[in-house]
Design a protein around this motif. Sequence first.
Motif, mmCIF file in Angstrom:
data_model
loop_
_atom_site.group_PDB
_atom_site.id
_atom_site.type_symbol
_atom_site.label_atom_id
_atom_site.label_comp_id
_atom_site.label_asym_id
_atom_site.label_seq_id
_atom_site.Cartn_x
_atom_site.Cartn_y
_atom_site.Cartn_z
ATOM 1 N N PRO A 1 10.386 3.532 1.674
ATOM 2 C CA PRO A 1 10.676 3.234 -0.145
ATOM 3 C C PRO A 1 11.171 2.471 -0.373
ATOM 4 O O PRO A 1 10.890 2.199 -2.152
ATOM 5 C CB PRO A 1 11.047 4.547 0.035
ATOM 6 C CG PRO A 1 11.848 5.113 1.163
ATOM 7 C CD PRO A 1 11.363 3.844 2.114
ATOM 8 N N ARG B 1 16.569 4.287 6.826
ATOM 9 C CA ARG B 1 16.107 5.161 6.129
ATOM 10 C C ARG B 1 18.014 6.647 5.896
ATOM 11 O O ARG B 1 17.884 6.553 4.739
ATOM 12 C CB ARG B 1 15.566 6.558 6.691
ATOM 13 C CG ARG B 1 13.611 5.992 7.252
ATOM 14 C CD ARG B 1 13.294 5.699 5.375
ATOM 15 N NE ARG B 1 12.762 6.447 4.833
ATOM 16 C CZ ARG B 1 11.917 7.322 4.414
ATOM 17 N NH1 ARG B 1 11.141 6.540 4.989
ATOM 18 N NH2 ARG B 1 11.708 8.364 3.730
ATOM 19 N N SER C 1 0.330 -1.389 -0.096
ATOM 20 C CA SER C 1 -0.086 -0.066 -0.222
ATOM 21 C C SER C 1 0.912 1.665 0.219
ATOM 22 O O SER C 1 2.126 1.261 0.573
ATOM 23 C CB SER C 1 -0.770 -0.077 0.934
ATOM 24 O OG SER C 1 -0.170 0.181 2.715
ATOM 25 N N PRO C 2 0.248 2.547 -0.563
ATOM 26 C CA PRO C 2 1.440 3.224 -0.765
ATOM 27 C C PRO C 2 1.549 3.999 1.146
ATOM 28 O O PRO C 2 2.817 4.726 1.607
ATOM 29 C CB PRO C 2 0.007 4.696 -0.944
ATOM 30 C CG PRO C 2 -0.994 3.681 -1.993
ATOM 31 C CD PRO C 2 -0.952 3.007 -1.224
ATOM 32 N N PHE C 3 1.030 3.282 2.280
ATOM 33 C CA PHE C 3 1.153 4.078 3.312
ATOM 34 C C PHE C 3 2.633 3.396 4.053
ATOM 35 O O PHE C 3 3.436 3.862 4.015
ATOM 36 C CB PHE C 3 0.413 3.687 4.626
ATOM 37 C CG PHE C 3 1.067 3.719 5.661
ATOM 38 C CD1 PHE C 3 0.870 5.000 6.013
ATOM 39 C CD2 PHE C 3 1.075 2.856 6.084
ATOM 40 C CE1 PHE C 3 1.149 5.224 7.893
ATOM 41 C CE2 PHE C 3 1.868 2.551 7.508
ATOM 42 C CZ PHE C 3 1.086 3.968 8.835
ATOM 43 N N TRP C 4 2.900 1.667 3.365
ATOM 44 C CA TRP C 4 3.917 0.911 3.991
ATOM 45 C C TRP C 4 4.916 1.843 2.867
ATOM 46 O O TRP C 4 6.202 1.454 3.420
ATOM 47 C CB TRP C 4 3.674 0.019 3.401
ATOM 48 C CG TRP C 4 2.923 -0.455 4.732
ATOM 49 C CD1 TRP C 4 1.002 -1.343 4.520
ATOM 50 C CD2 TRP C 4 3.431 -0.763 6.444
ATOM 51 N NE1 TRP C 4 1.031 -1.266 6.547
ATOM 52 C CE2 TRP C 4 2.517 -0.850 6.980
ATOM 53 C CE3 TRP C 4 4.906 -0.080 7.043
ATOM 54 C CZ2 TRP C 4 2.356 -1.266 8.520
ATOM 55 C CZ3 TRP C 4 4.245 -0.418 8.024
ATOM 56 C CH2 TRP C 4 3.729 -1.258 9.037
ATOM 57 N N HIS C 5 4.729 2.288 1.712
ATOM 58 C CA HIS C 5 5.753 2.543 1.044
ATOM 59 C C HIS C 5 6.249 3.616 1.006
ATOM 60 O O HIS C 5 7.914 3.915 0.650
ATOM 61 C CB HIS C 5 5.288 2.212 -0.772
ATOM 62 C CG HIS C 5 6.362 2.672 -1.789
ATOM 63 N ND1 HIS C 5 6.545 1.996 -2.144
ATOM 64 C CD2 HIS C 5 5.977 4.081 -2.340
ATOM 65 C CE1 HIS C 5 7.760 2.638 -2.898
ATOM 66 N NE2 HIS C 5 7.706 4.198 -3.006
ATOM 67 N N ARG C 6 5.650 4.363 1.572
ATOM 68 C CA ARG C 6 6.497 5.580 2.339
ATOM 69 C C ARG C 6 7.249 5.056 2.976
ATOM 70 O O ARG C 6 7.928 6.209 3.379
ATOM 71 C CB ARG C 6 5.132 6.798 2.527
ATOM 72 C CG ARG C 6 4.158 7.739 0.925
ATOM 73 C CD ARG C 6 3.730 8.683 2.074
ATOM 74 N NE ARG C 6 2.201 7.997 2.685
ATOM 75 C CZ ARG C 6 1.533 7.800 2.504
ATOM 76 N NH1 ARG C 6 1.177 8.414 1.190
ATOM 77 N NH2 ARG C 6 0.422 7.476 2.997
ATOM 78 N N ILE C 7 7.141 4.370 4.025
ATOM 79 C CA ILE C 7 7.803 4.285 4.954
ATOM 80 C C ILE C 7 9.029 3.078 5.103
ATOM 81 O O ILE C 7 10.268 3.939 5.272
ATOM 82 C CB ILE C 7 6.871 3.574 6.452
ATOM 83 C CG1 ILE C 7 5.741 4.145 6.965
ATOM 84 C CG2 ILE C 7 8.007 3.310 7.200
ATOM 85 C CD1 ILE C 7 5.014 3.072 7.933
#
Length: 386
Positions: free
Chosen positions: A25, A81, A17-23
């Motif tokens: 990447p 990160r 999902s986009p949420f986990w992809h932001r966390i």
Amino acid sequence: MATQPIPFADDLSPRVSPFWHRIFPINIDLAMKSIFGVWSAYFMVNALRVILWGAPDHSHSLTTYLITAIISVTVTWALYRCLILVGDRTTSALLILTIPTIFLALAIAYLTDLMLAFPMPILDHIGANHNLPPDQVLSHFFDTAFVDYLILVGWGGLYLAMANSRKTQAALIHSRNLERVTRESEMRALRYQLNPHFVFNALNSVSSLIIDKKNGQAEHLVDGLADYMRSVLHDDESDMITVEQEIAQQVRYLEIEQVRFPKRLSFSVNIDDDVRGWKIPTLIIQPLVENAIKHGVARSCTPVAVTIAAIRDADRLKLVVTNDGRMQRSEDKGNGTGTGLANIRERLAALYGPAAALFTGNDDNDRMVATIIIPDEKQIFRDYCL
């Protein structure tokens, strides 16, 4: 030969999902599995020690290890990160795993003690739990931070190794996808190279019949030629057919040529039962049969017999085309046979590598013999397996 599909490089990482992809990447599966895996192992090992031997003091309780693991997961994510920011710069990644990671390890030790000590001061809490004099409290704190530092550095090295392996695998898949496309294009181009050559010879046969006022035979030849061309020009994804199908096509071709040479051409076919379903490249023996007609039948005033055989020799397939004519070595390229034989060799090399071969020559009975050797599927030179 059935080829295995190659995954695209993008398929190496799962869809999220986009949420986990932001966390996460980059390399989400590698990052999540390694971070949670390392600190879950840390908690489980220490929890097992507490369960088996008990906690000597409050600082070695399950609560302590659980809080440490939770804080460490967050701090390790921050390290992740930082590592993805430097990308492929190995020197920068190693630099992050030295100096900045020291402060991250100190943060883990400090935050853990802060939560456990609240509302007591941290140093007083450490001294009370470990029965340490004030001058040894800081030493114990830095010892704990050093252990966290080693775990963070170990995780960083593990993540970088897995990420580099993932990158190498993606590059390899991309390279082999390109190689597969190139190989398929090359094989299709080599296959289609035969068609104009064949059409030219077949139309010559039709022209000869028309000149000889044999219109009925010419019409029959055109009908047979149309059926044959529909068969050989039929395109499929694999460009592979069975031995039985390939030889059936060549029999139709010989039947067409028999209209032109009714008294001079005879042919026979011999196929071993256990190789009928063996997959081979389409039209791979077409140039051999065509050469048998051109150099054997067309130049002879006496009957010429053409034989097509498909036999198993151990774990290899032999496709043998024999005719009673004799092709001199000096005639190979000067009379047009070089293109067809070179085409066969290039197609075999593109598909099988050095495991396949084409041999031509004359036997003891002065017959022209051309033999194609094709390996069993298990021995085929394959670039598609990772």
